[in-house]
Design a protein around this motif. Sequence first.
Motif, PDB file in Angstrom:
ATOM      1  N   LYS A  42      30.427  36.344  36.720  1.00  0.00           N
ATOM      2  CA  LYS A  42      30.726  35.608  35.634  1.00  0.00           C
ATOM      3  C   LYS A  42      32.338  36.061  35.285  1.00  0.00           C
ATOM      4  N   SER A  43      32.566  37.517  35.398  1.00  0.00           N
ATOM      5  CA  SER A  43      34.026  37.718  34.905  1.00  0.00           C
ATOM      6  C   SER A  43      34.880  37.220  35.989  1.00  0.00           C
ATOM      7  N   THR A  44      34.576  37.212  37.310  1.00  0.00           N
ATOM      8  CA  THR A  44      35.151  36.903  38.517  1.00  0.00           C
ATOM      9  C   THR A  44      35.495  35.239  38.284  1.00  0.00           C
ATOM     10  N   THR A  45      34.527  34.387  37.791  1.00  0.00           N
ATOM     11  CA  THR A  45      34.936  33.014  37.479  1.00  0.00           C
ATOM     12  C   THR A  45      35.874  32.951  36.548  1.00  0.00           C
ATOM     13  N   LEU A  46      35.926  33.603  35.455  1.00  0.00           N
ATOM     14  CA  LEU A  46      37.012  33.646  34.531  1.00  0.00           C
ATOM     15  C   LEU A  46      38.413  33.830  35.129  1.00  0.00           C
ATOM     16  N   ARG A  47      38.341  35.132  35.823  1.00  0.00           N
ATOM     17  CA  ARG A  47      39.719  35.462  36.523  1.00  0.00           C
ATOM     18  C   ARG A  47      40.197  34.460  37.352  1.00  0.00           C
ATOM     19  N   SER A  48      39.299  33.780  38.171  1.00  0.00           N
ATOM     20  CA  SER A  48      39.681  32.804  39.242  1.00  0.00           C
ATOM     21  C   SER A  48      40.273  31.672  38.275  1.00  0.00           C
ATOM     22  N   ILE A  49      39.774  31.151  37.188  1.00  0.00           N
ATOM     23  CA  ILE A  49      40.181  30.199  36.400  1.00  0.00           C
ATOM     24  C   ILE A  49      41.682  30.344  35.701  1.00  0.00           C
ATOM     25  N   VAL A  50      42.030  31.788  35.178  1.00  0.00           N
ATOM     26  CA  VAL A  50      43.256  31.862  34.618  1.00  0.00           C
ATOM     27  C   VAL A  50      44.084  32.408  35.697  1.00  0.00           C
ATOM     28  N   GLY A  51      43.707  32.686  37.072  1.00  0.00           N
ATOM     29  CA  GLY A  51      44.726  32.970  38.125  1.00  0.00           C
ATOM     30  C   GLY A  51      44.853  34.259  38.288  1.00  0.00           C
ATOM     31  N   LEU A  52      44.263  35.308  37.618  1.00  0.00           N
ATOM     32  CA  LEU A  52      44.205  36.698  37.983  1.00  0.00           C
ATOM     33  C   LEU A  52      43.597  37.070  39.221  1.00  0.00           C
ATOM     34  N   THR A  53      42.413  36.257  39.658  1.00  0.00           N
ATOM     35  CA  THR A  53      41.760  36.540  41.101  1.00  0.00           C
ATOM     36  C   THR A  53      41.749  35.268  41.803  1.00  0.00           C
ATOM     37  N   PRO A  54      42.757  34.649  42.370  1.00  0.00           N
ATOM     38  CA  PRO A  54      42.965  33.313  42.834  1.00  0.00           C
ATOM     39  C   PRO A  54      41.673  33.245  43.775  1.00  0.00           C
ATOM     40  N   ALA A  55      41.109  31.805  43.582  1.00  0.00           N
ATOM     41  CA  ALA A  55      40.146  31.420  44.435  1.00  0.00           C
ATOM     42  C   ALA A  55      40.687  31.290  45.825  1.00  0.00           C
ATOM     43  N   ARG A  56      39.981  31.471  46.937  1.00  0.00           N
ATOM     44  CA  ARG A  56      40.305  31.191  48.319  1.00  0.00           C
ATOM     45  C   ARG A  56      40.143  29.636  48.659  1.00  0.00           C
ATOM     46  N   SER A  57      39.308  28.818  48.108  1.00  0.00           N
ATOM     47  CA  SER A  57      39.113  27.631  47.999  1.00  0.00           C
ATOM     48  C   SER A  57      38.339  27.085  46.941  1.00  0.00           C
ATOM     49  N   GLY A  58      38.505  25.517  46.764  1.00  0.00           N
ATOM     50  CA  GLY A  58      38.153  24.993  45.643  1.00  0.00           C
ATOM     51  C   GLY A  58      39.145  24.549  44.772  1.00  0.00           C
ATOM     52  N   SER A  59      38.710  23.984  43.391  1.00  0.00           N
ATOM     53  CA  SER A  59      39.834  23.605  42.495  1.00  0.00           C
ATOM     54  C   SER A  59      39.659  23.998  41.219  1.00  0.00           C
ATOM     55  N   VAL A  60      40.757  24.191  40.220  1.00  0.00           N
ATOM     56  CA  VAL A  60      40.677  24.391  39.087  1.00  0.00           C
ATOM     57  C   VAL A  60      41.514  23.385  38.258  1.00  0.00           C
ATOM     58  N   THR A  61      41.121  22.463  37.546  1.00  0.00           N
ATOM     59  CA  THR A  61      41.935  21.466  36.803  1.00  0.00           C
ATOM     60  C   THR A  61      41.645  21.951  35.045  1.00  0.00           C
ATOM     61  N   VAL A  62      43.073  21.971  34.504  1.00  0.00           N
ATOM     62  CA  VAL A  62      42.930  22.175  33.183  1.00  0.00           C
ATOM     63  C   VAL A  62      43.779  21.244  32.436  1.00  0.00           C
ATOM     64  N   PHE A  63      43.167  20.559  31.463  1.00  0.00           N
ATOM     65  CA  PHE A  63      43.462  19.301  30.656  1.00  0.00           C
ATOM     66  C   PHE A  63      44.270  18.291  31.739  1.00  0.00           C
ATOM     67  N   GLY A  64      43.629  17.930  32.945  1.00  0.00           N
ATOM     68  CA  GLY A  64      43.892  16.890  33.903  1.00  0.00           C
ATOM     69  C   GLY A  64      45.010  17.579  34.901  1.00  0.00           C
ATOM     70  N   LYS A  65      45.443  18.806  34.880  1.00  0.00           N
ATOM     71  CA  LYS A  65      46.308  19.269  35.803  1.00  0.00           C
ATOM     72  C   LYS A  65      45.903  20.168  36.661  1.00  0.00           C
ATOM     73  N   ASP A  66      46.085  20.035  37.918  1.00  0.00           N
ATOM     74  CA  ASP A  66      45.744  21.162  38.962  1.00  0.00           C
ATOM     75  C   ASP A  66      46.129  22.398  39.065  1.00  0.00           C
ATOM     76  N   THR A  67      45.323  23.364  38.454  1.00  0.00           N
ATOM     77  CA  THR A  67      46.108  24.883  38.287  1.00  0.00           C
ATOM     78  C   THR A  67      45.592  25.743  39.104  1.00  0.00           C
ATOM     79  N   THR A  68      45.170  25.216  40.406  1.00  0.00           N
ATOM     80  CA  THR A  68      44.150  26.200  41.238  1.00  0.00           C
ATOM     81  C   THR A  68      45.086  27.281  41.856  1.00  0.00           C
ATOM     82  N   HIS A  69      46.517  27.051  42.137  1.00  0.00           N
ATOM     83  CA  HIS A  69      47.284  28.107  42.662  1.00  0.00           C
ATOM     84  C   HIS A  69      48.425  28.297  41.577  1.00  0.00           C
ATOM     85  N   TRP A  70      48.307  28.245  40.318  1.00  0.00           N
ATOM     86  CA  TRP A  70      49.164  28.454  39.423  1.00  0.00           C
ATOM     87  C   TRP A  70      48.928  29.815  38.925  1.00  0.00           C
TER      88      TRP A  70
END
Length: 253
Positions: A42-70
């Motif tokens: 659960k906590s890793t999910t949040l950390r991946s969403i906010v960029g603290l522990t970036p995901a190796r693959s997949g995507s995160v979109t916040v308000f229509g913007k792809d923030t996966t690698h931000w």
Amino acid sequence: MNALEVKELHTYYGKSHILDGVGLHVAQGELVTLLGRNGAGKSTTLRSIVGLTPARSGSVTVFGKDTTHWPPYRIAGLGVGFVPEGRRIFANLTVDENLKVPVERPGPWNIGRIYQLFPRLAERKGNKGRQLSGGEQEMLAIARTLLLNPSLLLLDEPSQGLAPLIVQEVFRVITATRDEGTSVLLIEQNVRAAVEVADRAYVLDDGSIVYEGLASEFARDEERVRALAGASAEKWSEEEVGDASVQAAPGMG
């Protein structure tokens, strides 16, 4: 447009595969809870969403913007507020000083409204962070993030270690935040409390989503709730909150 959309997230710590294709979404103005046992990711999910522990693959979109690698600061700049596990307030600053740390953004929340929402903090505005109970520290952590007037609020285990009466107060604030139009993703161990306030629920198990649906429907599945909640599966009722508040009154935390 969704406030948050997560697709096929795979996140690792070294060689350990923690998130295995996690997908979820939060609509604008919706309160969603992500449930699961300790170690489920659960906590890793949040950390991946906010960029603290970036995901190796997949995507995160916040308000229509792809923030996966931000980086985290850019994601925060979109109006994402994050209340991490462990509170992390400034122990040597007063409540009032803690609330003046964030740069206020335009929106409904200001220090005056925060004190209306958290009368307990108003009473202790001159106390240092280290002098507060656990519940008061959690309120302060949430209040400080609200001053950023986030459009999307992410909370990691806000009820952890708190007495039931204080848990009820914290969840009242979370609901009020949603009612102001903020989208909320709530990570929570207290299953009973979470499903009472959430619109929808996800359950994470061993890094994968195993349930998605209305929180009210999940709450009616007593067997599933008890299996997930374990020792925390007691009814979160007014009567028990009252009983627990009597026992917890001296420490209030």
